[in-house]
Design a protein around this motif. Structure first.
Motif, PDB file in Angstrom:
ATOM      1  N   TYR A   1       0.833  -1.208   0.000  1.00 34.61           N
ATOM      2  CA  TYR A   1       0.000   0.000   0.000  1.00 34.61           C
ATOM      3  C   TYR A   1       0.863   1.251   0.000  1.00 34.61           C
ATOM      4  O   TYR A   1       0.725   2.142  -0.821  1.00 34.61           O
ATOM      5  CB  TYR A   1      -0.808   0.029   1.305  1.00 34.61           C
ATOM      6  N   VAL A   2       1.775   1.293   1.001  1.00 34.44           N
ATOM      7  CA  VAL A   2       2.550   2.491   1.222  1.00 34.44           C
ATOM      8  C   VAL A   2       3.599   2.649   0.143  1.00 34.44           C
ATOM      9  O   VAL A   2       3.963   3.762  -0.222  1.00 34.44           O
ATOM     10  CB  VAL A   2       3.180   2.437   2.629  1.00 34.44           C
ATOM     11  N   GLY A   3       4.052   1.507  -0.406  1.00 33.35           N
ATOM     12  CA  GLY A   3       5.046   1.584  -1.461  1.00 33.35           C
ATOM     13  C   GLY A   3       4.563   2.386  -2.655  1.00 33.35           C
ATOM     14  O   GLY A   3       5.346   3.063  -3.320  1.00 33.35           O
ATOM     15  N   PHE A   4       3.261   2.349  -2.914  1.00 27.54           N
ATOM     16  CA  PHE A   4       2.743   3.144  -4.027  1.00 27.54           C
ATOM     17  C   PHE A   4       2.864   4.630  -3.755  1.00 27.54           C
ATOM     18  O   PHE A   4       2.788   5.446  -4.678  1.00 27.54           O
ATOM     19  CB  PHE A   4       1.287   2.760  -4.335  1.00 27.54           C
ATOM     20  N   ALA A   5       3.061   4.997  -2.480  1.00 28.64           N
ATOM     21  CA  ALA A   5       3.330   6.401  -2.170  1.00 28.64           C
ATOM     22  C   ALA A   5       4.615   6.858  -2.852  1.00 28.64           C
ATOM     23  O   ALA A   5       4.732   8.019  -3.252  1.00 28.64           O
ATOM     24  CB  ALA A   5       3.430   6.601  -0.656  1.00 28.64           C
ATOM     25  N   VAL A   6       5.587   5.936  -2.992  1.00 27.28           N
ATOM     26  CA  VAL A   6       6.847   6.300  -3.632  1.00 27.28           C
ATOM     27  C   VAL A   6       6.617   6.562  -5.118  1.00 27.28           C
ATOM     28  O   VAL A   6       7.092   7.571  -5.665  1.00 27.28           O
ATOM     29  CB  VAL A   6       7.897   5.199  -3.408  1.00 27.28           C
ATOM     30  N   ALA A   7       5.852   5.653  -5.760  1.00 28.57           N
ATOM     31  CA  ALA A   7       5.539   5.868  -7.176  1.00 28.57           C
ATOM     32  C   ALA A   7       4.793   7.188  -7.347  1.00 28.57           C
ATOM     33  O   ALA A   7       5.054   7.960  -8.286  1.00 28.57           O
ATOM     34  CB  ALA A   7       4.694   4.711  -7.697  1.00 28.57           C
ATOM     35  N   PHE A   8       3.878   7.455  -6.419  1.00 28.86           N
ATOM     36  CA  PHE A   8       3.109   8.696  -6.430  1.00 28.86           C
ATOM     37  C   PHE A   8       4.050   9.889  -6.293  1.00 28.86           C
ATOM     38  O   PHE A   8       3.959  10.868  -7.053  1.00 28.86           O
ATOM     39  CB  PHE A   8       2.110   8.653  -5.272  1.00 28.86           C
ATOM     40  N   ALA A   9       4.992   9.799  -5.340  1.00 29.47           N
ATOM     41  CA  ALA A   9       5.911  10.913  -5.105  1.00 29.47           C
ATOM     42  C   ALA A   9       6.761  11.178  -6.340  1.00 29.47           C
ATOM     43  O   ALA A   9       6.991  12.344  -6.703  1.00 29.47           O
ATOM     44  CB  ALA A   9       6.803  10.612  -3.896  1.00 29.47           C
ATOM     45  N   PHE A  10       7.216  10.112  -7.009  1.00 34.41           N
ATOM     46  CA  PHE A  10       7.991  10.306  -8.236  1.00 34.41           C
ATOM     47  C   PHE A  10       7.146  10.979  -9.314  1.00 34.41           C
ATOM     48  O   PHE A  10       7.618  11.850 -10.038  1.00 34.41           O
ATOM     49  CB  PHE A  10       8.536   8.973  -8.747  1.00 34.41           C
ATOM     50  N   ALA A  11       5.881  10.569  -9.403  1.00 38.28           N
ATOM     51  CA  ALA A  11       5.007  11.163 -10.422  1.00 38.28           C
ATOM     52  C   ALA A  11       4.796  12.651 -10.138  1.00 38.28           C
ATOM     53  O   ALA A  11       4.882  13.486 -11.047  1.00 38.28           O
ATOM     54  CB  ALA A  11       3.669  10.424 -10.451  1.00 38.28           C
ATOM     55  N   ILE A  12       4.538  12.973  -8.867  1.00 35.12           N
ATOM     56  CA  ILE A  12       4.316  14.380  -8.516  1.00 35.12           C
ATOM     57  C   ILE A  12       5.594  15.190  -8.744  1.00 35.12           C
ATOM     58  O   ILE A  12       5.558  16.313  -9.263  1.00 35.12           O
ATOM     59  CB  ILE A  12       3.853  14.500  -7.039  1.00 35.12           C
ATOM     60  N   ALA A  13       6.743  14.594  -8.386  1.00 31.38           N
ATOM     61  CA  ALA A  13       8.010  15.296  -8.600  1.00 31.38           C
ATOM     62  C   ALA A  13       8.223  15.559 -10.084  1.00 31.38           C
ATOM     63  O   ALA A  13       8.671  16.645 -10.474  1.00 31.38           O
ATOM     64  CB  ALA A  13       9.161  14.469  -8.033  1.00 31.38           C
ATOM     65  N   ALA A  14       7.867  14.567 -10.918  1.00 30.88           N
ATOM     66  CA  ALA A  14       8.016  14.759 -12.360  1.00 30.88           C
ATOM     67  C   ALA A  14       7.114  15.882 -12.847  1.00 30.88           C
ATOM     68  O   ALA A  14       7.516  16.727 -13.656  1.00 30.88           O
ATOM     69  CB  ALA A  14       7.683  13.457 -13.083  1.00 30.88           C
ATOM     70  N   LEU A  15       5.888  15.920 -12.328  1.00 32.23           N
ATOM     71  CA  LEU A  15       4.947  16.958 -12.750  1.00 32.23           C
ATOM     72  C   LEU A  15       5.431  18.331 -12.291  1.00 32.23           C
ATOM     73  O   LEU A  15       5.370  19.310 -13.039  1.00 32.23           O
ATOM     74  CB  LEU A  15       3.557  16.678 -12.179  1.00 32.23           C
ATOM     75  N   LEU A  16       5.915  18.401 -11.050  1.00 28.39           N
ATOM     76  CA  LEU A  16       6.354  19.688 -10.503  1.00 28.39           C
ATOM     77  C   LEU A  16       7.567  20.218 -11.255  1.00 28.39           C
ATOM     78  O   LEU A  16       7.657  21.412 -11.540  1.00 28.39           O
ATOM     79  CB  LEU A  16       6.707  19.537  -9.017  1.00 28.39           C
ATOM     80  N   SER A  17       8.500  19.304 -11.569  1.00 33.12           N
ATOM     81  CA  SER A  17       9.727  19.781 -12.191  1.00 33.12           C
ATOM     82  C   SER A  17       9.590  19.898 -13.699  1.00 33.12           C
ATOM     83  O   SER A  17      10.473  20.438 -14.349  1.00 33.12           O
ATOM     84  CB  SER A  17      10.873  18.826 -11.852  1.00 33.12           C
ATOM     85  N   GLY A  18       8.497  19.363 -14.243  1.00 30.80           N
ATOM     86  CA  GLY A  18       8.325  19.424 -15.688  1.00 30.80           C
ATOM     87  C   GLY A  18       9.190  18.421 -16.435  1.00 30.80           C
ATOM     88  O   GLY A  18       9.256  18.422 -17.651  1.00 30.80           O
ATOM     89  N   ARG A  19       9.894  17.542 -15.695  1.00 27.27           N
ATOM     90  CA  ARG A  19      10.710  16.528 -16.372  1.00 27.27           C
ATOM     91  C   ARG A  19       9.910  15.263 -16.563  1.00 27.27           C
ATOM     92  O   ARG A  19      10.178  14.245 -15.940  1.00 27.27           O
ATOM     93  CB  ARG A  19      11.893  16.165 -15.490  1.00 27.27           C
ATOM     94  N   MET A  20       8.907  15.343 -17.426  1.00 25.90           N
ATOM     95  CA  MET A  20       8.059  14.165 -17.585  1.00 25.90           C
ATOM     96  C   MET A  20       8.596  13.305 -18.711  1.00 25.90           C
ATOM     97  O   MET A  20       7.889  12.924 -19.618  1.00 25.90           O
ATOM     98  CB  MET A  20       6.628  14.612 -17.832  1.00 25.90           C
ATOM     99  N   ASP A  21       9.895  13.015 -18.654  1.00 23.61           N
ATOM    100  CA  ASP A  21      10.510  12.221 -19.708  1.00 23.61           C
ATOM    101  C   ASP A  21      10.580  10.765 -19.264  1.00 23.61           C
ATOM    102  O   ASP A  21      10.041  10.390 -18.232  1.00 23.61           O
ATOM    103  CB  ASP A  21      11.903  12.761 -20.024  1.00 23.61           C
ATOM    104  N   ALA A  22      11.279   9.973 -20.095  1.00 24.34           N
ATOM    105  CA  ALA A  22      11.353   8.547 -19.767  1.00 24.34           C
ATOM    106  C   ALA A  22      12.169   8.307 -18.505  1.00 24.34           C
ATOM    107  O   ALA A  22      12.055   7.269 -17.877  1.00 24.34           O
ATOM    108  CB  ALA A  22      11.954   7.783 -20.946  1.00 24.34           C
TER     109      ALA A  22
END
Lengths: 153, 653
Positions: free
Chosen positions: B181-202
């Protein structure tokens, strides 16, 4: 249409088709499988449909549990302290099934108004009362003290 | 005194996580190395103090400190020490503390393992995790502190742990499930970080892939353990009940499964980027929703602990903030995402798209079936429940379609595959699967199967044969020895096939158990015999047994096979004296191809008992499939490529 657009169209159509098929199936399946809850008072008033899978529940009436000596057939009554409904069940009752305990039974009402249960649910906690039962009791104004909040603690 | 330190360290952890959610975020925004470098020590601090609080609670349980309300309500001096230990998460407050500890542990792991990531990414990832930590810590502190005292009138004896939970299952199931459950928080955090930084690359997909795989593997294991536990402990031999709380764990699993496949496409081909981001957000949101459903008491289930409207409301607000905030951010940023490449209709991308659509549809139907009764109730339209037939009617055909796609997906190549070539390669597995499937069913014989049993068995063969064709393509055609070329295949590849094999094994289990289970509930007096499957059960009688904290009626049942005594089974009916709880302890003879399952119902007149006898073929395959998927997930996460890539990223950054 250029190939790129064509590809996109196919993908979009696939998604639309898949999604609508899924939603249609879902709605159909859902409508076939909902089991509405009726309190003993509602059943006594004739609000519950016969020969349809329903849930009914209340407190098991003290002294009403009767077993067949040869098989696992058992009959008992549940009440919301206003009306009673008879339940007939063949099988193993849950560990916490006792007289005076709140239970929920799932089954069909037969012509005589008896619920032919296929499943009897009681919870694994001695103070627990199924919320449906608690609400039914409150509606009939016969909620035993302590209050519902205390009861479900 | 020590217990008060627990509250104190939770508060410290809360303030540290508030700092963690601000300082590195600001640092990432301003490209300040100094501010971002605070992230690691802050994470260590949060984890240390949460860990300390947890250790203090464990200590209170082990030393039977009944002046602590939570301990008094969930423990007892008669409990063996390992159940006193696992009783820490046997109730609402403690299990939330375990949730927070798991979250802190994941955050620490990210902080320590991601030194190669660019500064702005690591700052934001840890910052987002800090926000989630702060949210849950405040939830624990304000609504569900396990450290409340019962002073000055501390009881001399605790109220005991619910006997259902006095089991090995409680020791392992919640921690594994929470890891997922909580591990998906990490995937979520990476996604949000990508959105915030605009680095939505591979690159962000590559960074979050191993984490997501590990989280998914843990969740798979947690669900499989839960199913196994319910099977042997609840006393009626079911393995999946479509209970709302089970659904609450299944939904993040389904979306998480879609996510690990979508991440693969995003990383390797640079497409589906915005969809992958959305899935990462959904997977974690569904984890939060699951927590809400379980912890708020809106559901009636074996998992629902004490209900408290304030708690439910708190989680609902957190859910709204997380979902609303992240979707808003997604809405603003996702339009900037551009695909790096294109693909044609017959390609692995398309097949993985089919996989994603099917998995999301399944998750959606489960969500609908789970929330519909709540919705109807909230609208005041009556109380109702949605029965298992609904879920079976939808998940079985959709799952079958998924397995068809799985086989094809293993054989198509990225970007473009020649359709006629592909068909040629698919003919072999198809014919073999049908022939083997029908032959298997003819040999098995018996009654009770329907066309879905055939479908399940054939599709299981289908997956295996398609995988073998792929293995031959990869290794068999090369020059040199087969073993050597098999060894050269990367771990991620083996992990994939292992997890897919798990799916096939699971399908066999589901098909066989559903079709061939023999089930008898009956009244047995001493001396009565009953035939089930190829076995004859004879009820000998009941013995009284005294356990450490219970008394027990132990049934003795002789099982005969071909007239010979096969074994003696001893199901029990236990009375736990502290609370007067009655518990059914089933007796199970486990085997790879069948289980014998015996449970006692209740005593009847004249020394007879209500007894449940079951013959369950292939039931172990259900959990074996889950284990294979788990190992597959871990193996894929350990692929050497991720380490090499992160070293390369480090050089580039």
């Amino acid at each position: 249409m250029n190939p790129k657009r064509k590809k996109r169209l196919i993908i979009v159509l696939m998604i639309v088709f898949g999604a609508s098929a899924a939603i249609g199936l879902t709605m159909y399946a859902l409508s076939q499988n909902i089991n509405l809850f009726y309190s003993p008072t509602q059943i006594a008033k004739g609000e519950a449909p016969a020969e349809t899978r329903i849930r009914a529940g209340g407190m098991v009436v003290e002294g009403s549990v009767k077993r067949d000596p040869e098989s696992l057939l058992v009959t008992f009554e549940v009440t919301d302290y206003e009306n009673k409904v008879a339940v007939q069940y063949s099988g193993i009752l849950p560990d916490l099934f006792r007289e005076g305990q709140g239970i929920v039974a799932q089954g069909k009402l037969d012509a005589s108004g008896t619920l032919q249960a296929v499943e009897v649910l009681a919870k694994h906690d001695e103070n627990y009362m199924p919320p449906e039962v608690a609400e039914a009791l409150q509606k009939s104004g016969k909620m035993p003290l302590p209050s519902k909040e205390e009861f479900n603690k | 005194m020590i217990v008060e330190l627990g509250t104190f360290s939770l508060i410290l952890a809360f303030f540290l996580s508030v700092l963690l959610s601000i300082v590195p975020m600001v640092g990432a925004q301003r490209s300040s190395l100094l501010l971002v470098s605070y992230a690691r020590p802050l994470t260590i601090g949060v984890t240390f103090f949460v860990g300390l609080a947890f250790a203090i609670l464990v200590n209170a349980f082990l030393t039977n400190d009944f002046s602590v309300q939570y301990v008094a309500n969930h423990s007892n001096t008669a409990l063996p020490w390992y159940y006193r230990f696992s009783a820490v998460w046997g109730g609402h407050e403690g299990s939330l503390l375990l949730w927070v500890l798991t979250l802190a542990g994941w955050t620490l792991a990210v902080a320590l393992k991601s030194k190669a990531l660019p500064l702005d990414i690591i700052g934001r990832v840890l910052g987002v995790l800090g926000i989630i930590n702060a949210g849950f810590l405040s939830f624990v502190i304000f609504t569900s502190s396990p450290f409340e005292r019962l002073l000055p009138r501390a009881p001399a004896e605790g109220a005991d742990l619910n006997p259902l939970l006095q089991d090995f299952g409680l020791i392992v199931h919640p921690p594994m499930l929470y890891m997922g459950y909580v591990g998906f928080a990490v995937a979520f955090a990476f996604a949000i970080a990508a959105l915030l930084s605009g680095r939505m690359d591979a690159a962000w997909a590559r960074w979050s892939r191993p984490w997501t795989n590990v989280a998914w593997a843990f969740l798979t294991l947690g669900i499989a353990l839960g199913s196994w536990w319910a099977y042997y402990e609840l006393g009626w031999g079911g393995w999946w009940f479509w209970d709302p709380v089970e659904n609450a764990s299944l939904m993040p699993w389904l979306v998480g499964t879609a996510l690990i496949h979508s991440l693969a496409v995003t990383e390797k081909r640079g497409v589906f980027k915005s969809w992958t981001l959305l899935l990462a957000i959904f997977a974690f949101s569904l984890s939060l929703l699951g927590t809400f459903l379980v912890r708020s008491g809106v559901l009636t289930s074996v998992h629902a602990f004490a209900s408290d409207p304030a708690r439910g409301f708190y989680i609902l607000v957190m859910l709204a903030v997380a979902v609303g905030g992240s979707l808003l951010l997604y809405g603003i940023r996702a339009a900037q995402v551009k695909s790096d490449s294109s693909f044609t209709l017959v390609s692995r991308e398309t097949l993985l798209l089919v996989n994603n659509v099917l998995l999301t549809v399944i998750a959606f139907t489960v969500l609908l079936g789970t929330l519909y009764p709540l919705l109807i109730d909230a609208l005041g339209m009556g109380k109702m429940s949605v029965g298992p037939p609904y879920f079976n009617a939808l998940t079985v055909p959709l799952g079958a379609m998924l397995m068809v796609a799985l086989g094809v997906g293993a054989l198509v190549r990225w970007r473009q595959t020649d359709a006629s070539q592909l068909l040629k390669r698919l003919i072999g597995p198809l014919v073999l699967a049908v022939v083997f499937g029908i032959t298997t069913m003819m040999i098995r014989g018996g009654e009770g199967w329907d066309h879905w049993t055939y479908v399940g068995i054939i599709l299981a063969y289908w997956i295996v044969f398609c995988a073998l064709v792929d293995l031959y393509d990869r290794a068999g055609k090369r020059s040199g020895s087969l073993i050597a070329s098999l060894k050269k295949l990367p771990r991620a590849y083996w992990g994939m096939h292992l997890a897919h094999l798990g799916m096939a094994v699971l399908a066999v289990g589901v098909a066989m158990v559903s079709a061939f289970t023999e089930h008898r509930d009956l009244r047995m007096a001493p001396g009565d015999r009953q035939e089930v499957g190829e076995y004859v059960f004879e009820f000998k009688g009941i013995e009284q047994v005294q356990g450490p904290n219970y008394t027990s009626d132990k049934g003795v049942i002789n099982v005969y096979q071909d007239g010979e005594l096969y074994e003696v089974m001893t199901p029990e009916k236990r009375l736990y004296t502290a609370r007067g709880n009655v518990m059914t302890e089933a007796s199970i003879d486990a085997g790879l191809f069948r289980d014998l399952y015996v449970a006692l119902g209740e005593p009847l007149e004249g020394g007879a008992w209500a007894i449940r006898l079951q013959f369950k073929p292939y039931v172990r395959w259900l959990w074996l499939g889950g284990l294979l998927m788990t190992f597959g997930g871990f193996l894929a996460a350990m692929d050497k490529r991720y380490r090499k890539m992160s070293q390369r990223d480090a050089k580039m950054a």
